[in-house]
Design a protein around this motif. Structure first.
Motif, short mmCIF file in Angstrom:
data_model
loop_
_atom_site.label_atom_id
_atom_site.label_comp_id
_atom_site.label_asym_id
_atom_site.label_seq_id
_atom_site.Cartn_x
_atom_site.Cartn_y
_atom_site.Cartn_z
N LEU A 7 0.87 -1.17 0.00
CA LEU A 7 0.00 0.00 0.00
C LEU A 7 0.91 1.23 0.00
CD1 LEU A 7 -3.11 0.40 0.25
CD2 LEU A 7 -2.70 0.82 2.67
N THR A 9 0.97 5.29 0.15
CA THR A 9 0.17 6.47 0.47
C THR A 9 1.08 7.69 0.44
OG1 THR A 9 0.50 6.38 2.87
CG2 THR A 9 -1.30 5.06 1.97
N VAL A 41 -3.95 6.96 -2.28
CA VAL A 41 -3.66 5.59 -1.82
C VAL A 41 -3.70 4.64 -3.01
CG1 VAL A 41 -4.38 3.73 -0.28
CG2 VAL A 41 -4.74 6.11 0.42
N GLU A 43 -2.88 0.47 -4.18
CA GLU A 43 -2.54 -0.92 -3.89
C GLU A 43 -1.70 -1.43 -5.05
OE1 GLU A 43 -6.13 -3.14 -3.24
OE2 GLU A 43 -6.48 -2.20 -1.30
N VAL A 82 -6.94 -7.47 4.08
CA VAL A 82 -7.63 -6.33 3.50
C VAL A 82 -9.14 -6.54 3.59
CG1 VAL A 82 -7.99 -4.99 1.38
CG2 VAL A 82 -5.72 -5.91 1.90
#
Length: 99
Positions: A7, A9, A41, A43, A82
């Motif tokens: 992830l 960010t 954000v 993934e 998740v």
């Protein structure tokens, strides 16, 4: 080769034109590696060499005195880590991506 979910960010200062330019560059670079799941954000399904590359590229873009960048390594068994709730439809991270 081990594939992991990371992830990424970021929070980029947009108080001046240079900051807005950095924000666009960071977002554009992240799109090359993963799926945007919220405004700042992403993934990303990466192997270790891709992770090093994207870190290097993003760190070369941001201003470390004004901006923030975080990497959360969720590992290769990320499916159980998740959870998604709410309006946006979830996606299969390792599924086919149609552009």
């Amino acid at each position: 080769m081990i594939i992991i979910l990371v992830l990424i960010t970021y929070d980029v200062s947009t108080q001046d034109a240079e900051g807005r330019k950095r924000l666009r560059k960071v977002a554009k670079e992240c799109v090359n590696y993963g799926q945007r799941v919220q405004n700042s954000v992403f993934e990303c399904i990466l192997d270790s060499s891709q992770l090093l590359l994207v870190k290097d590229r993003l760190l070369s873009i941001i201003d470390s005195k004004q901006d923030s960048l975080r990497f959360y390594n969720l590992g290769n068994k990320y499916q159980s880590k998740v959870e998604h709730f709410g309006a946006k439809v979830s996606y299969e991270a390792e599924g086919t991506l149609i552009i």
